[in-house]
Design an enzyme around this catalytic site. Sequence first.
Site, PDB file in Angstrom:
ATOM      1  N   PRO A  14       0.847  -1.448   0.116  1.00 40.94           N
ATOM      2  CA  PRO A  14      -0.200   0.105  -0.060  1.00 40.94           C
ATOM      3  C   PRO A  14       0.691   1.216   0.056  1.00 40.94           C
ATOM      4  O   PRO A  14       1.790   1.417   0.608  1.00 40.94           O
ATOM      5  CB  PRO A  14      -0.987  -0.048   1.190  1.00 40.94           C
ATOM      6  CG  PRO A  14      -0.113  -0.965   2.070  1.00 40.94           C
ATOM      7  CD  PRO A  14       0.660  -2.140   1.018  1.00 40.94           C
ATOM      8  N   ASN A  15       0.101   2.333  -0.797  1.00 39.18           N
ATOM      9  CA  ASN A  15       0.767   3.634  -0.760  1.00 39.18           C
ATOM     10  C   ASN A  15       2.053   3.806  -1.507  1.00 39.18           C
ATOM     11  O   ASN A  15       2.730   5.122  -1.786  1.00 39.18           O
ATOM     12  CB  ASN A  15       1.118   4.080   0.647  1.00 39.18           C
ATOM     13  CG  ASN A  15      -0.226   4.160   1.271  1.00 39.18           C
ATOM     14  OD1 ASN A  15      -1.160   4.812   0.944  1.00 39.18           O
ATOM     15  ND2 ASN A  15      -0.129   3.590   2.425  1.00 39.18           N
ATOM     16  N   ARG A  22       4.307  10.954  -2.163  1.00 43.49           N
ATOM     17  CA  ARG A  22       4.123  10.473  -0.719  1.00 43.49           C
ATOM     18  C   ARG A  22       5.532  10.957   0.070  1.00 43.49           C
ATOM     19  O   ARG A  22       6.718  10.533  -0.576  1.00 43.49           O
ATOM     20  CB  ARG A  22       4.020   9.083  -0.704  1.00 43.49           C
ATOM     21  CG  ARG A  22       4.404   8.379   0.267  1.00 43.49           C
ATOM     22  CD  ARG A  22       4.326   6.934   0.287  1.00 43.49           C
ATOM     23  NE  ARG A  22       4.071   6.356   1.445  1.00 43.49           N
ATOM     24  CZ  ARG A  22       4.429   5.292   1.759  1.00 43.49           C
ATOM     25  NH1 ARG A  22       4.914   4.253   0.960  1.00 43.49           N
ATOM     26  NH2 ARG A  22       4.116   4.842   3.169  1.00 43.49           N
ATOM     27  N   TYR A  27      11.051   9.209   0.948  1.00 45.21           N
ATOM     28  CA  TYR A  27      10.838   8.129  -0.268  1.00 45.21           C
ATOM     29  C   TYR A  27      11.483   8.686  -1.529  1.00 45.21           C
ATOM     30  O   TYR A  27      11.698   7.912  -2.613  1.00 45.21           O
ATOM     31  CB  TYR A  27       9.440   7.540  -0.424  1.00 45.21           C
ATOM     32  CG  TYR A  27       9.188   6.864   0.706  1.00 45.21           C
ATOM     33  CD1 TYR A  27       9.656   5.567   1.232  1.00 45.21           C
ATOM     34  CD2 TYR A  27       8.103   7.473   1.554  1.00 45.21           C
ATOM     35  CE1 TYR A  27       9.241   5.072   2.475  1.00 45.21           C
ATOM     36  CE2 TYR A  27       7.501   6.362   2.838  1.00 45.21           C
ATOM     37  CZ  TYR A  27       8.125   5.628   3.189  1.00 45.21           C
ATOM     38  OH  TYR A  27       7.470   5.105   4.135  1.00 45.21           O
ATOM     39  N   ASN A  78       7.976  -5.754  -1.234  1.00 43.42           N
ATOM     40  CA  ASN A  78       7.879  -4.719  -0.516  1.00 43.42           C
ATOM     41  C   ASN A  78       6.509  -4.459   0.291  1.00 43.42           C
ATOM     42  O   ASN A  78       5.583  -4.010  -0.326  1.00 43.42           O
ATOM     43  CB  ASN A  78       8.414  -3.256  -1.026  1.00 43.42           C
ATOM     44  CG  ASN A  78       8.446  -2.073  -0.060  1.00 43.42           C
ATOM     45  OD1 ASN A  78       7.954  -2.265   1.243  1.00 43.42           O
ATOM     46  ND2 ASN A  78       9.107  -0.795  -0.243  1.00 43.42           N
ATOM     47  N   ALA A  81       3.361  -1.167   4.534  1.00 44.72           N
ATOM     48  CA  ALA A  81       2.802  -0.840   5.936  1.00 44.72           C
ATOM     49  C   ALA A  81       2.344  -2.577   6.553  1.00 44.72           C
ATOM     50  O   ALA A  81       2.527  -2.627   7.579  1.00 44.72           O
ATOM     51  CB  ALA A  81       1.693  -0.009   6.274  1.00 44.72           C
ATOM     52  N   GLU A 102      12.759  -9.702   1.051  1.00 49.97           N
ATOM     53  CA  GLU A 102      11.983  -8.357   1.456  1.00 49.97           C
ATOM     54  C   GLU A 102      12.868  -7.086   1.133  1.00 49.97           C
ATOM     55  O   GLU A 102      13.989  -6.933   1.489  1.00 49.97           O
ATOM     56  CB  GLU A 102      11.844  -8.493   3.005  1.00 49.97           C
ATOM     57  CG  GLU A 102      11.383  -7.617   3.779  1.00 49.97           C
ATOM     58  CD  GLU A 102      11.282  -7.604   5.437  1.00 49.97           C
ATOM     59  OE1 GLU A 102      12.348  -8.228   5.716  1.00 49.97           O
ATOM     60  OE2 GLU A 102      10.694  -6.821   6.200  1.00 49.97           O
ATOM     61  N   HIS A 104      12.758  -2.734   1.432  1.00 49.89           N
ATOM     62  CA  HIS A 104      12.253  -1.543   2.032  1.00 49.89           C
ATOM     63  C   HIS A 104      13.131  -0.308   1.339  1.00 49.89           C
ATOM     64  O   HIS A 104      14.536  -0.377   1.408  1.00 49.89           O
ATOM     65  CB  HIS A 104      12.173  -1.364   3.595  1.00 49.89           C
ATOM     66  CG  HIS A 104      11.454  -2.383   4.031  1.00 49.89           C
ATOM     67  ND1 HIS A 104      10.022  -2.365   3.846  1.00 49.89           N
ATOM     68  CD2 HIS A 104      11.839  -3.325   4.614  1.00 49.89           C
ATOM     69  CE1 HIS A 104       9.403  -3.316   4.635  1.00 49.89           C
ATOM     70  NE2 HIS A 104      10.521  -4.161   5.079  1.00 49.89           N
ATOM     71  N   ARG A 111      13.770   3.950  12.006  1.00 49.23           N
ATOM     72  CA  ARG A 111      12.456   4.767  12.173  1.00 49.23           C
ATOM     73  C   ARG A 111      11.774   4.398  13.303  1.00 49.23           C
ATOM     74  O   ARG A 111      12.363   3.958  14.406  1.00 49.23           O
ATOM     75  CB  ARG A 111      11.828   4.536  10.717  1.00 49.23           C
ATOM     76  CG  ARG A 111      12.776   5.109   9.547  1.00 49.23           C
ATOM     77  CD  ARG A 111      11.731   4.914   8.365  1.00 49.23           C
ATOM     78  NE  ARG A 111      10.676   5.707   8.223  1.00 49.23           N
ATOM     79  CZ  ARG A 111       9.725   5.616   7.531  1.00 49.23           C
ATOM     80  NH1 ARG A 111       9.653   4.760   6.182  1.00 49.23           N
ATOM     81  NH2 ARG A 111       8.540   6.405   7.285  1.00 49.23           N
TER      82      ARG A 111
HETATM   83  C1  DQA Z   1       8.268   0.931   3.509  1.00 43.57           C
HETATM   84  C2  DQA Z   1       8.675   1.004   4.902  1.00 43.57           C
HETATM   85  C3  DQA Z   1       7.365   0.972   5.724  1.00 43.57           C
HETATM   86  O1  DQA Z   1       7.425   1.112   7.254  1.00 43.57           O
HETATM   87  C4  DQA Z   1       6.106   1.912   5.156  1.00 43.57           C
HETATM   88  O2  DQA Z   1       4.893   1.527   5.867  1.00 43.57           O
HETATM   89  C5  DQA Z   1       6.035   2.055   3.697  1.00 43.57           C
HETATM   90  C6  DQA Z   1       7.432   1.918   2.758  1.00 43.57           C
HETATM   91  C7  DQA Z   1       9.629   1.350   2.755  1.00 43.57           C
HETATM   92  O3  DQA Z   1       9.804   0.767   1.622  1.00 43.57           O
HETATM   93  O4  DQA Z   1      10.522   1.832   3.294  1.00 43.57           O
HETATM   94  O5  DQA Z   1       5.044   2.156   3.164  1.00 43.57           O
HETATM   95  O6  DQA Z   1       8.095  -0.491   3.073  1.00 43.57           O
END
Ligand code: DQA
Length: 155
Positions: A14-15, A22, A27, A78, A81, A102, A104, A111
């Site tokens: 998501p997002n 964003r 990011y 990825n 959240a 995985e 990020h 964080r």
């Molecule tokens: C994320 C880190 C997560 O904590 C966050 O909720 C994201 C992006 C990252 O790519 O750094 O949406 O996965």
Amino acid sequence: MKKKTKKILVLNGPNLNMLGIREPDVYGRRTYRDLVSAIEEHAKERSVFVTVFQSNSEAVLVTKIQRAFGIYDGIVINPAAYTHTSIALLDAVKAVSIPTVEVHLSDVSEREDFRQVSYVRLAAAKTIMGRGFDGYLEAIDYLLDEVFADGGGAK
Ligand code: DQA
């Protein structure tokens, strides 16, 4: 003999479709489209087949992982959240037993406390964080060079 081209499924949670808009301080300013292009270009260079997919829905991501069974050789995920909440994604990765990395974009270890938990990590062969877009490319390289161990691409 000609080796079969490896297939990697790249999943984004998501997002991540909001990249570029964003929280650019966290990011960056490059868009989701830019991310997809970078992954596809790298896949071409490495002679590997990739599908890149994004969803805001946990259920859709679970179904994508289930459907990868018997089709994809590796997964790069990825979960965004859902990293920090989803036992369903962890169980899906465990169910299909497909080697999974995985990723990020940000360094989640630096964080908030609520980002320190990762469920999917329990089933991941490796975690790459804080490397921005390059993290996805490194995840593909890791699958090809370390997990598939035969260079991965069509020879
Ligand atoms: C994320 C880190 C997560 O904590 C966050 O909720 C994201 C992006 C990252 O790519 O750094 O949406 O996965």
